[in-house]
Design a protein around this motif. Structure first.
Motif, PDB file in Angstrom:
ATOM      1  N   LEU A  31       8.773   8.830  -1.735  1.00  0.00           N
ATOM      2  CA  LEU A  31       9.219   8.251  -3.247  1.00  0.00           C
ATOM      3  C   LEU A  31       9.923   9.904  -3.700  1.00  0.00           C
ATOM      4  O   LEU A  31      11.336   9.812  -3.991  1.00  0.00           O
ATOM      5  N   ILE A  32       7.953  10.371  -4.673  1.00  0.00           N
ATOM      6  CA  ILE A  32       8.717  11.029  -5.810  1.00  0.00           C
ATOM      7  C   ILE A  32       9.011  12.706  -5.482  1.00  0.00           C
ATOM      8  O   ILE A  32      10.076  13.147  -6.144  1.00  0.00           O
ATOM      9  N   ASP A  33       8.802  12.656  -4.087  1.00  0.00           N
ATOM     10  CA  ASP A  33       9.807  13.843  -2.921  1.00  0.00           C
ATOM     11  C   ASP A  33      11.523  14.045  -3.088  1.00  0.00           C
ATOM     12  O   ASP A  33      11.788  14.624  -3.391  1.00  0.00           O
ATOM     13  N   GLU A  34      11.522  12.320  -3.004  1.00  0.00           N
ATOM     14  CA  GLU A  34      13.054  12.617  -2.771  1.00  0.00           C
ATOM     15  C   GLU A  34      13.594  12.994  -4.425  1.00  0.00           C
ATOM     16  O   GLU A  34      15.017  12.800  -4.550  1.00  0.00           O
ATOM     17  N   MET A  35      12.739  12.194  -5.112  1.00  0.00           N
ATOM     18  CA  MET A  35      12.934  12.578  -6.380  1.00  0.00           C
ATOM     19  C   MET A  35      13.238  13.972  -6.810  1.00  0.00           C
ATOM     20  O   MET A  35      13.411  14.021  -7.802  1.00  0.00           O
ATOM     21  N   LYS A  36      12.397  14.930  -5.704  1.00  0.00           N
ATOM     22  CA  LYS A  36      12.222  16.279  -6.417  1.00  0.00           C
ATOM     23  C   LYS A  36      11.296  16.696  -7.612  1.00  0.00           C
ATOM     24  O   LYS A  36      11.464  17.294  -8.163  1.00  0.00           O
ATOM     25  N   TYR A  37      10.093  16.315  -7.559  1.00  0.00           N
ATOM     26  CA  TYR A  37       9.295  16.118  -8.342  1.00  0.00           C
ATOM     27  C   TYR A  37       9.658  15.913 -10.103  1.00  0.00           C
ATOM     28  O   TYR A  37       9.551  16.399 -11.189  1.00  0.00           O
ATOM     29  N   THR A  38      11.239  15.412 -10.176  1.00  0.00           N
ATOM     30  CA  THR A  38      11.364  15.374 -11.631  1.00  0.00           C
ATOM     31  C   THR A  38      11.510  13.503 -12.441  1.00  0.00           C
ATOM     32  O   THR A  38      11.023  13.771 -13.237  1.00  0.00           O
ATOM     33  N   ARG A  39      11.708  13.158 -11.322  1.00  0.00           N
ATOM     34  CA  ARG A  39      10.569  11.653 -12.294  1.00  0.00           C
ATOM     35  C   ARG A  39       9.390  10.988 -11.798  1.00  0.00           C
ATOM     36  O   ARG A  39       9.218  11.578 -10.272  1.00  0.00           O
ATOM     37  N   GLY A  40       8.520   9.948 -12.323  1.00  0.00           N
ATOM     38  CA  GLY A  40       7.247  10.005 -11.676  1.00  0.00           C
ATOM     39  C   GLY A  40       7.618   8.123 -11.058  1.00  0.00           C
ATOM     40  O   GLY A  40       9.047   8.167 -10.760  1.00  0.00           O
ATOM     41  N   VAL A  41       6.795   7.779 -10.749  1.00  0.00           N
ATOM     42  CA  VAL A  41       6.283   6.363 -10.247  1.00  0.00           C
ATOM     43  C   VAL A  41       5.807   5.420 -10.574  1.00  0.00           C
ATOM     44  O   VAL A  41       4.634   5.759 -11.019  1.00  0.00           O
ATOM     45  N   LEU A  42       5.655   3.702 -10.750  1.00  0.00           N
ATOM     46  CA  LEU A  42       5.369   3.404 -11.670  1.00  0.00           C
ATOM     47  C   LEU A  42       4.612   2.287 -11.165  1.00  0.00           C
ATOM     48  O   LEU A  42       6.062   1.544 -10.195  1.00  0.00           O
ATOM     49  N   ILE A  43       3.182   2.441 -10.355  1.00  0.00           N
ATOM     50  CA  ILE A  43       2.853   1.155  -9.334  1.00  0.00           C
ATOM     51  C   ILE A  43       2.555   0.200 -10.071  1.00  0.00           C
ATOM     52  O   ILE A  43       1.756   0.152 -10.706  1.00  0.00           O
ATOM     53  N   TYR A  44       3.241  -0.976 -10.104  1.00  0.00           N
ATOM     54  CA  TYR A  44       2.645  -2.094 -10.225  1.00  0.00           C
ATOM     55  C   TYR A  44       2.040  -3.484  -9.445  1.00  0.00           C
ATOM     56  O   TYR A  44       2.299  -3.455  -8.215  1.00  0.00           O
ATOM     57  N   SER A  45       1.350  -4.151  -9.616  1.00  0.00           N
ATOM     58  CA  SER A  45       0.801  -5.427  -8.508  1.00  0.00           C
ATOM     59  C   SER A  45      -0.100  -6.517  -9.834  1.00  0.00           C
ATOM     60  O   SER A  45      -0.598  -6.114 -10.670  1.00  0.00           O
ATOM     61  N   PRO A  46      -0.574  -7.144  -9.376  1.00  0.00           N
ATOM     62  CA  PRO A  46      -1.238  -8.512 -10.824  1.00  0.00           C
ATOM     63  C   PRO A  46      -3.423  -7.280  -9.963  1.00  0.00           C
ATOM     64  O   PRO A  46      -3.402  -6.614  -8.554  1.00  0.00           O
ATOM     65  N   PRO A  47      -4.776  -7.867 -10.572  1.00  0.00           N
ATOM     66  CA  PRO A  47      -5.390  -7.057 -10.539  1.00  0.00           C
ATOM     67  C   PRO A  47      -5.972  -7.717  -9.707  1.00  0.00           C
ATOM     68  O   PRO A  47      -5.805  -8.363  -8.613  1.00  0.00           O
ATOM     69  N   GLY A  48      -6.700  -6.501  -8.727  1.00  0.00           N
ATOM     70  CA  GLY A  48      -7.233  -7.073  -7.503  1.00  0.00           C
ATOM     71  C   GLY A  48      -6.842  -6.588  -6.421  1.00  0.00           C
ATOM     72  O   GLY A  48      -6.858  -6.531  -5.089  1.00  0.00           O
ATOM     73  N   VAL A  49      -4.967  -5.878  -6.134  1.00  0.00           N
ATOM     74  CA  VAL A  49      -4.426  -6.018  -5.034  1.00  0.00           C
ATOM     75  C   VAL A  49      -4.996  -4.569  -4.280  1.00  0.00           C
ATOM     76  O   VAL A  49      -4.889  -4.702  -3.070  1.00  0.00           O
ATOM     77  N   GLY A  50      -5.089  -3.387  -5.449  1.00  0.00           N
ATOM     78  CA  GLY A  50      -5.772  -2.294  -4.772  1.00  0.00           C
ATOM     79  C   GLY A  50      -5.077  -0.830  -5.184  1.00  0.00           C
ATOM     80  O   GLY A  50      -4.590  -0.071  -4.364  1.00  0.00           O
ATOM     81  N   LYS A  51      -4.229  -0.945  -6.558  1.00  0.00           N
ATOM     82  CA  LYS A  51      -3.719  -0.145  -7.135  1.00  0.00           C
ATOM     83  C   LYS A  51      -4.255   1.456  -7.225  1.00  0.00           C
ATOM     84  O   LYS A  51      -3.813   2.124  -6.464  1.00  0.00           O
ATOM     85  N   THR A  52      -5.950   1.204  -7.287  1.00  0.00           N
ATOM     86  CA  THR A  52      -6.040   2.572  -8.213  1.00  0.00           C
ATOM     87  C   THR A  52      -6.932   3.322  -6.556  1.00  0.00           C
ATOM     88  O   THR A  52      -6.525   4.375  -5.988  1.00  0.00           O
ATOM     89  N   THR A  53      -6.976   2.385  -5.408  1.00  0.00           N
ATOM     90  CA  THR A  53      -6.918   2.469  -4.508  1.00  0.00           C
ATOM     91  C   THR A  53      -5.733   3.632  -3.290  1.00  0.00           C
ATOM     92  O   THR A  53      -6.066   4.950  -2.946  1.00  0.00           O
ATOM     93  N   VAL A  54      -4.830   2.816  -3.409  1.00  0.00           N
ATOM     94  CA  VAL A  54      -3.253   3.966  -3.314  1.00  0.00           C
ATOM     95  C   VAL A  54      -3.316   5.133  -3.843  1.00  0.00           C
ATOM     96  O   VAL A  54      -2.967   5.732  -3.764  1.00  0.00           O
ATOM     97  N   LEU A  55      -3.766   4.872  -5.564  1.00  0.00           N
ATOM     98  CA  LEU A  55      -3.435   6.330  -6.137  1.00  0.00           C
ATOM     99  C   LEU A  55      -3.708   6.824  -6.077  1.00  0.00           C
ATOM    100  O   LEU A  55      -3.805   8.746  -5.861  1.00  0.00           O
ATOM    101  N   ARG A  56      -5.147   7.407  -5.611  1.00  0.00           N
ATOM    102  CA  ARG A  56      -6.192   8.024  -4.384  1.00  0.00           C
ATOM    103  C   ARG A  56      -5.892   8.633  -3.828  1.00  0.00           C
ATOM    104  O   ARG A  56      -5.534   9.745  -3.661  1.00  0.00           O
ATOM    105  N   ALA A  57      -5.539   7.454  -2.927  1.00  0.00           N
ATOM    106  CA  ALA A  57      -5.145   8.752  -1.712  1.00  0.00           C
ATOM    107  C   ALA A  57      -3.725   9.392  -2.133  1.00  0.00           C
ATOM    108  O   ALA A  57      -3.697  10.330  -1.427  1.00  0.00           O
ATOM    109  N   VAL A  58      -2.980   8.625  -2.416  1.00  0.00           N
ATOM    110  CA  VAL A  58      -1.465   9.817  -3.561  1.00  0.00           C
ATOM    111  C   VAL A  58      -1.782  10.856  -3.801  1.00  0.00           C
ATOM    112  O   VAL A  58      -1.310  11.859  -3.607  1.00  0.00           O
ATOM    113  N   ALA A  59      -2.923  10.742  -4.655  1.00  0.00           N
ATOM    114  CA  ALA A  59      -3.171  11.841  -5.889  1.00  0.00           C
ATOM    115  C   ALA A  59      -3.836  12.628  -4.024  1.00  0.00           C
ATOM    116  O   ALA A  59      -4.070  14.042  -4.150  1.00  0.00           O
TER     117      ALA A  59
END
Length: 317
Positions: A139-167
Motif C-alpha cells: 500500500l505505501i509503495d503504491e503511494m510512492k512513499y509520499t503519504r503514510g498509513v495508519l493501522i487501527y484496531s481495538p487493543p490486543g489484536v496485534g497492531k504492534t506485531t504487524v508494525l514490527r513485521a512491516v518495519a
C-alpha cells in the motif's frame, strides 16, 4: 521462554520473579495455550492468560504483599531506576517485555510520584516477527512513499506485531529503505536488531522528539511509530510529512469513524499525512493450523474514501 511443552510461554525473567505456587499454576494453564501474549497478574484475584485473542482464567492468585515483591524483583530491587515510566503506568524489561502497573498512586504536585499496593501487573510478551504485513508495504509503495498509513484496531489484536513485521520488510532486501523506529516504550524494537536491517532505533524517546530527530537529523525515508493519538504526536507527524517523510503508525480504534473523531487524528487527516487507514482483524485459526501465529485481515480505507464518506463530519475534528 519457559514452560513445559510450550515454546511460547512466559519469559524466564518473569517466571523467576513469581512465587513458586503462582508460577506452577500459570505454567500448567499455559500448556493448553498455543502462544501466550499476555499474563495478567492480580492481587486477591485469579491471574489470566491472553492467548491468540482469548482470555484464559488460571487458579494463580497473588497476595498484596506478593504483588509488591514481584514488582520489586522485576525492577531488580531498584524501583527508583524505573520511576519515570512507572509513573506512566508501565516498566520495560529486557527483550521487549512490557509490564503494565496498576495500584495506589502517590501524587505530588499534580504528578504521580510512585505506585504502591500493587493490584495488577499486566505482562505483555513479544514474540519473533511472523511473516505478515505485506499488504501494508504494498500500500505505501503504491503511494510512492509520499503519504503514510495508519493501522487501527481495538487493543490486543496485534497492531504492534504487524508494525514490527512491516518495519522489517521495508528495511531489508535489495530495495531496503532507511527506516527509523521510534520505540518510546522499549517494546516495538524487539527482534529488529538484525545486522542486515537498515533500521535506526530510537528507544525511549518521547514520540514527538523521536519523530523530529528521525525526519531531520537521521534523514529517514520512512518512520515507524506505535500508538499515536495526542496533539503533540500529530504536530510532529505533520511536520515530518511536510518534510517528505511518511509515517506508518498504529492507534486504538474500532472503526474509521471512531479514529477520525479524535482531534489529533483529525488534524493529520486534514493535512493528508496518511493516505490510507487500515483496520486490523485476526483471521480465525483452522483447528489443524500448525502455525503459532494468526494471519490478519486488512480493511483498507483510502483517504479519499474516508473524506468523501463524510466520516469526519462537519467540523467534527
Amino acid at each position: 521462554m519457559t514452560g513445559s511443552n510450550n515454546s511460547y510461554s512466559i519469559p524466564e525473567q518473569v517466571a523467576a520473579a513469581l512465587p513458586p505456587r503462582v508460577r506452577d499454576d500459570i505454567l500448567k494453564a499455559a500448556q493448553n495455550c498455543k502462544m501466550i501474549e499476555e499474563v495478567r497478574l492480580h492481587s486477591g484475584r485469579r491471574a489470566t492468560l491472553s492467548a491468540d485473542g482469548h482470555n484464559v482464567l488460571t487458579p494463580a492468585v497473588l497476595t498484596r504483599s506478593e504483588a509488591d515483591e514481584v514488582l520489586m524483583r522485576l525492577c531488580e530491587n531498584s524501583v527508583y531506576a524505573y520511576r519515570d515510566t512507572m509513573a506512566q503506568g508501565y516498566i520495560t524489561l529486557r527483550d521487549g517485555v512490557r509490564v503494565g502497573i496498576c495500584g495506589r498512586a502517590s501524587v505530588s504536585g499534580g504528578k504521580i510520584a510512585g505506585v504502591y499496593d500493587i493490584s495488577t501487573l499486566a505482562v505483555r510478551i513479544p514474540h519473533p516477527i511472523p511473516d505478515v504485513g505485506e499488504e501494508i508495504c504494498r500500500l505505501i509503495d503504491e503511494m510512492k512513499y509520499t503519504r503514510g498509513v495508519l493501522i487501527y484496531s481495538p487493543p490486543g489484536v496485534g497492531k504492534t506485531t504487524v508494525l514490527r513485521a512491516v518495519a522489517r520488510r521495508l528495511a531489508s532486501g535489495g530495495n531496503a529503505r532507511r527506516v527509523a523506529v521510534v520505540d518510546t516504550r522499549g517494546e516495538l524494537g524487539y527482534s529488529l536488531d538484525g545486522s542486515s536491517l537498515c533500521i535506526d532505533l530510537l528507544s525511549g524517546y518521547p514520540k514527538e522528539i523521536g519523530i523530529a530527530i528521525a525526519a531531520g537529523s537521521l534523514g529517514a525515508e520512512i518512520i515507524v511509530c506505535d500508538e499515536i493519538g495526542s496533539r503533540a504526536d500529530a504536530e510532529a507527524i505533520r511536520s515530518a510529512h511536510n518534510c517528505g517523510v511518511p509515517l506508518i503508525a498504529t492507534a486504538h480504534a474500532a472503526s474509521v469513524r471512531e479514529l477520525l473523531g479524535r482531534s489529533g487524528i483529525g488534524l493529520l487527516h486534514r493535512s493528508g499525512s496518511f493516505g490510507a487507514y487500515v483496520g486490523l482483524k485476526r483471521k480465525p485459526r483452522c483447528p489443524d493450523e500448525r502455525s503459532l501465529f494468526s494471519d490478519f485481515e486488512y480493511d483498507i480505507c483510502k483517504w479519499e474514501d474516508a473524506d468523501e464518506s463524510c466520516l469526519i463530519g462537519n467540523g467534527a475534528v
